[in-house]
Write a protein that holds these residues in place. Sequence first.
Motif, PDB file in Angstrom:
ATOM      1  N   GLY A 165     -91.907  14.275 -77.421  1.00  0.00           N
ATOM      2  CA  GLY A 165     -91.708  15.188 -78.545  1.00  0.00           C
ATOM      3  C   GLY A 165     -90.749  16.302 -78.183  1.00  0.00           C
ATOM      4  O   GLY A 165     -89.881  16.669 -78.973  1.00  0.00           O
ATOM      5  N   GLU A 166     -90.859  16.830 -76.992  1.00  0.00           N
ATOM      6  CA  GLU A 166     -89.990  17.937 -76.574  1.00  0.00           C
ATOM      7  C   GLU A 166     -88.539  17.488 -76.479  1.00  0.00           C
ATOM      8  O   GLU A 166     -87.635  18.183 -76.877  1.00  0.00           O
ATOM      9  CB  GLU A 166     -90.454  18.452 -75.211  1.00  0.00           C
ATOM     10  CG  GLU A 166     -91.463  19.568 -75.323  1.00  0.00           C
ATOM     11  CD  GLU A 166     -92.162  19.829 -73.994  1.00  0.00           C
ATOM     12  OE1 GLU A 166     -93.153  20.547 -74.009  1.00  0.00           O
ATOM     13  OE2 GLU A 166     -91.710  19.290 -72.972  1.00  0.00           O
ATOM     14  N   GLN A 167     -88.398  16.260 -75.969  1.00  0.00           N
ATOM     15  CA  GLN A 167     -87.044  15.752 -75.785  1.00  0.00           C
ATOM     16  C   GLN A 167     -86.304  15.629 -77.102  1.00  0.00           C
ATOM     17  O   GLN A 167     -85.151  15.988 -77.217  1.00  0.00           O
ATOM     18  CB  GLN A 167     -87.131  14.376 -75.145  1.00  0.00           C
ATOM     19  CG  GLN A 167     -86.712  14.387 -73.703  1.00  0.00           C
ATOM     20  CD  GLN A 167     -86.880  13.009 -73.100  1.00  0.00           C
ATOM     21  OE1 GLN A 167     -86.980  12.027 -73.829  1.00  0.00           O
ATOM     22  NE2 GLN A 167     -86.912  12.934 -71.789  1.00  0.00           N
ATOM     23  N   LYS A 168     -87.006  15.096 -78.096  1.00  0.00           N
ATOM     24  CA  LYS A 168     -86.321  14.785 -79.340  1.00  0.00           C
ATOM     25  C   LYS A 168     -86.935  15.538 -80.506  1.00  0.00           C
ATOM     26  O   LYS A 168     -87.793  15.012 -81.194  1.00  0.00           O
ATOM     27  CB  LYS A 168     -86.407  13.278 -79.609  1.00  0.00           C
ATOM     28  CG  LYS A 168     -85.695  12.470 -78.542  1.00  0.00           C
ATOM     29  CD  LYS A 168     -85.207  11.183 -79.112  1.00  0.00           C
ATOM     30  CE  LYS A 168     -84.250  10.500 -78.140  1.00  0.00           C
ATOM     31  NZ  LYS A 168     -83.816   9.216 -78.624  1.00  0.00           N
ATOM     32  N   THR A 169     -86.519  16.764 -80.690  1.00  0.00           N
ATOM     33  CA  THR A 169     -86.955  17.497 -81.874  1.00  0.00           C
ATOM     34  C   THR A 169     -86.351  16.793 -83.074  1.00  0.00           C
ATOM     35  O   THR A 169     -85.140  16.595 -83.117  1.00  0.00           O
ATOM     36  CB  THR A 169     -86.441  18.941 -81.834  1.00  0.00           C
ATOM     37  OG1 THR A 169     -86.726  19.459 -80.551  1.00  0.00           O
ATOM     38  CG2 THR A 169     -87.088  19.787 -82.910  1.00  0.00           C
ATOM     39  N   TRP A 194     -85.152  15.954 -87.047  1.00  0.00           N
ATOM     40  CA  TRP A 194     -84.663  16.672 -88.233  1.00  0.00           C
ATOM     41  C   TRP A 194     -85.792  16.670 -89.235  1.00  0.00           C
ATOM     42  O   TRP A 194     -86.199  15.599 -89.703  1.00  0.00           O
ATOM     43  CB  TRP A 194     -83.480  15.932 -88.853  1.00  0.00           C
ATOM     44  CG  TRP A 194     -82.253  15.927 -88.020  1.00  0.00           C
ATOM     45  CD1 TRP A 194     -81.833  14.926 -87.214  1.00  0.00           C
ATOM     46  CD2 TRP A 194     -81.277  16.956 -87.936  1.00  0.00           C
ATOM     47  NE1 TRP A 194     -80.651  15.258 -86.616  1.00  0.00           N
ATOM     48  CE2 TRP A 194     -80.277  16.509 -87.047  1.00  0.00           C
ATOM     49  CE3 TRP A 194     -81.141  18.217 -88.510  1.00  0.00           C
ATOM     50  CZ2 TRP A 194     -79.164  17.268 -86.715  1.00  0.00           C
ATOM     51  CZ3 TRP A 194     -80.025  18.977 -88.189  1.00  0.00           C
ATOM     52  CH2 TRP A 194     -79.053  18.505 -87.300  1.00  0.00           C
ATOM     53  N   LYS A 195     -86.321  17.837 -89.537  1.00  0.00           N
ATOM     54  CA  LYS A 195     -87.372  17.873 -90.564  1.00  0.00           C
ATOM     55  C   LYS A 195     -86.720  18.101 -91.924  1.00  0.00           C
ATOM     56  O   LYS A 195     -86.104  19.142 -92.149  1.00  0.00           O
ATOM     57  CB  LYS A 195     -88.371  18.990 -90.257  1.00  0.00           C
ATOM     58  CG  LYS A 195     -89.446  18.532 -89.278  1.00  0.00           C
ATOM     59  CD  LYS A 195     -90.253  19.666 -88.692  1.00  0.00           C
ATOM     60  CE  LYS A 195     -91.156  20.361 -89.652  1.00  0.00           C
ATOM     61  NZ  LYS A 195     -91.959  21.417 -88.980  1.00  0.00           N
ATOM     62  N   ALA A 229     -80.930  12.910 -82.793  1.00  0.00           N
ATOM     63  CA  ALA A 229     -82.287  13.305 -83.195  1.00  0.00           C
ATOM     64  C   ALA A 229     -82.761  12.464 -84.377  1.00  0.00           C
ATOM     65  O   ALA A 229     -81.985  12.223 -85.309  1.00  0.00           O
ATOM     66  CB  ALA A 229     -82.310  14.778 -83.568  1.00  0.00           C
ATOM     67  N   GLU A 287     -87.225  13.040 -89.795  1.00  0.00           N
ATOM     68  CA  GLU A 287     -88.615  13.019 -90.251  1.00  0.00           C
ATOM     69  C   GLU A 287     -88.639  13.579 -91.664  1.00  0.00           C
ATOM     70  O   GLU A 287     -88.175  14.692 -91.898  1.00  0.00           O
ATOM     71  CB  GLU A 287     -89.446  13.885 -89.305  1.00  0.00           C
ATOM     72  CG  GLU A 287     -90.926  13.900 -89.609  1.00  0.00           C
ATOM     73  CD  GLU A 287     -91.654  14.985 -88.798  1.00  0.00           C
ATOM     74  OE1 GLU A 287     -91.412  15.096 -87.577  1.00  0.00           O
ATOM     75  OE2 GLU A 287     -92.437  15.727 -89.418  1.00  0.00           O
ATOM     76  N   ASP A 332     -85.696  21.774 -91.703  1.00  0.00           N
ATOM     77  CA  ASP A 332     -84.291  22.080 -91.408  1.00  0.00           C
ATOM     78  C   ASP A 332     -83.467  22.001 -92.678  1.00  0.00           C
ATOM     79  O   ASP A 332     -82.573  22.801 -92.904  1.00  0.00           O
ATOM     80  CB  ASP A 332     -83.749  21.077 -90.388  1.00  0.00           C
ATOM     81  CG  ASP A 332     -84.473  21.201 -89.065  1.00  0.00           C
ATOM     82  OD1 ASP A 332     -84.401  22.293 -88.477  1.00  0.00           O
ATOM     83  OD2 ASP A 332     -85.122  20.230 -88.648  1.00  0.00           O
ATOM     84  N   LYS A 339     -77.546  20.224 -84.157  1.00  0.00           N
ATOM     85  CA  LYS A 339     -78.811  19.647 -83.676  1.00  0.00           C
ATOM     86  C   LYS A 339     -79.965  20.463 -84.220  1.00  0.00           C
ATOM     87  O   LYS A 339     -79.845  21.675 -84.413  1.00  0.00           O
ATOM     88  CB  LYS A 339     -78.868  19.684 -82.147  1.00  0.00           C
ATOM     89  CG  LYS A 339     -77.810  18.853 -81.484  1.00  0.00           C
ATOM     90  CD  LYS A 339     -78.357  18.082 -80.311  1.00  0.00           C
ATOM     91  CE  LYS A 339     -77.322  17.074 -79.967  1.00  0.00           C
ATOM     92  NZ  LYS A 339     -77.215  16.315 -78.934  1.00  0.00           N
ATOM     93  N   PRO A 380     -83.614  22.483 -84.060  1.00  0.00           N
ATOM     94  CA  PRO A 380     -83.770  23.104 -85.372  1.00  0.00           C
ATOM     95  C   PRO A 380     -82.532  23.886 -85.810  1.00  0.00           C
ATOM     96  O   PRO A 380     -81.878  24.513 -84.980  1.00  0.00           O
ATOM     97  CB  PRO A 380     -84.953  24.047 -85.143  1.00  0.00           C
ATOM     98  CG  PRO A 380     -84.933  24.357 -83.683  1.00  0.00           C
ATOM     99  CD  PRO A 380     -84.374  23.170 -82.999  1.00  0.00           C
TER     100      PRO A 380
END
Lengths: 290, 407
Positions: B25-29, B31-32, B70, B73, B100, B334, B336
């Motif tokens: 999860g940390e590696q790949k934040t 796109w919300k 990324a 989501e 985002d 990228k 956020p």
Amino acid sequence: MDTVLAQAIINGLLLGGVYAAYSAGFSLIFGVMGVVNLAHGELIMLGAFTSYWLFAYFNLDPYLSAPVAMGLLFLFGYVVQKYIINRVIGQPHIMSYILTFGLHLMVANIAIKMWTQDFRSITTSYSGANAAIWGLNIPYARLVTFIVALFVTWGLWFFLMRTETGRAIRATAQDKEVARLMGVDIRNIYAITFGLGAAITGLSGSVMSPFVIISPEMGLEYTIIAFCVVVLGGMGYMPGALVGGLVLGVAQSLAATYLNAGVSVAITFIILFVMLIIRPRGLLGKGSVA
Amino acid sequence: MILKGFKVTLIVILVGLMSVGLAYGEQKTPWKIGVAVSLTGVFGKDGNLVKDAYTLWQETVNSQGGINGAPVELIFYDDKSDPATTAKLTEQLITNDKVDLLLGGFGSSQLFAASPVAEKYRYPLISGGASSNKLFERGFKYYFSTLGKATEEVRGCVDIFSAVSPKPKTAAIIGADILFTSLACDGYKKYCKENGIEVIHFELFPMALQDYNSLLMKVKNKKPDLLLVGSHLLVAMKTMKALKEVDFSPKGVAFSYGPTVPKFVEDLKGDANYVIAASEWTPNMPYSGKVFGTASDFNKLYLKRFNRRPDYVEAAAAGGAVAQQQVLQELGLKPPLKKEDRVKIMEALHRDKFETFYGKIQFGADGANEAHPPVAVQIQSEKLENVFPLEYAEAKILYPFKPWKER
């Protein structure tokens, strides 16, 4: 008489027949129990869907599936009255409004979950077929619905006047305490009445299915028109639904022909408003005012 | 003892799995991206189409490695077809979920309510399911639409009749009295005038109208060459039923919306033939771009995923998502995102031209898509055929409308 006027009146009468066919059950249920059934349109929707699915899966003609719709809706109405609405009979009117409004939401939303919100239509080989007599247009499917309305009104009258159950229903409507003393099973009579009202409403949904668009959310607009028709004809007075339906149908058709379609919708509510003020017992003055 | 050992092992495994998950999860934040859209209520059907379109875009993008590495989501909220709820949910997506970016839902009234919120927080909002002119007349900078304006959408439906002979001389225009369909009627009127077609009847009716027969009988008595209807699906289906019942066969019948929805042909069957409808996109258009490839590729992918062909609204929604994606790639952003990033995205959306499977997208100063030609389709032998613009036409228009009694 010029053709345009004659045609407008014919359109109005045929439309009125449709209104009468689906309003008779509303009037019966109100007349006997004093329940304003706000889930009335959903009974039409269920009748129409019964015909739709039997047509879609078995290619069964809507007129042949009409008895099936009647049977299913009778069962549905009987159960709903016996286990749900009977609990609020005798309570203030607002209770039955809230309960049947809840039923309306529940049935419509379950139907959406089951059948999605698609608009559906039944197209048979005779869909839209119509006669042209002396230059006047008469769609057959509407003529059949008109005849069904006459038959339903006559049938209900016959049933209420000439049969034992009918007499019990009338007795209950007139004075339920006395009827109870005479040995009438009031709760059962109520369940039969609602079942009967639902059955004829389901029948109307079924015979209308060849010319209306069917969807889970179609009900409410029919409930509103049924309410107007029944107020016009007299609440609880059986032939009143026929009279109210025909008057409203002709009034709307004339308004749409000589004024515009917007006025034809508005006229429904103007008539409703005026009737409630000056003649709450209906055009023939035979309705009951709760 | 053995049991205890087993428990310890289980805990170790679980903790191990969780930490891997966290690290991943940390590696790949991701796109919300938030969408407030009608999934129930009057527009529930259409809203779900838009949801499908975005879902397919998300799956496709993620299978191609995401946007700038990324993954995407999507967060969907159901506004229950109520514009006030759309506005509330849009605000919730921005302030609570801290998305985002946004994408638009379905319906002019919904977008009319959502766009001021997006404008206030400076979030670009691209929609593919709203086209009322009023949306573009507010001087907003952050609202974009991949569809043309409602009045312009029906141009193909009228222009097509200049290609037939003898050319129709008169038209009747009717439509439901709600924003989108009444604008379509205004559009019909404008293009009839440009094409020298006289409008001999113009009438808007309320949605609650049950009796279409009397209305259409009145129009029939005026004997217009064309019947042009401002509609959505329900109005279009009711009109078709009534046309046949009153035995009204004008030379041409066109709808602003409805016949492109597969259910129209499925249920009306042969009765739907000869009907013309406005469209913005069909799978045979010679368009192509990144992400989905050609228009035809998009059609095939859609068919495979959802077992049905996409309507133009779905293509327009996915097209908007692709345009936004291309801006993110161009700017090398990228997640956020920061506030100033979104300002840059807005500027790029106004500046750039996008080549996509949905066609050229170029947003004007008011946010409407200016690069898109209006399309008209006709139902021929129970299939939708592209008949306009003539250079992309799959089939020649069948004219006149075959009278009901001869079918």
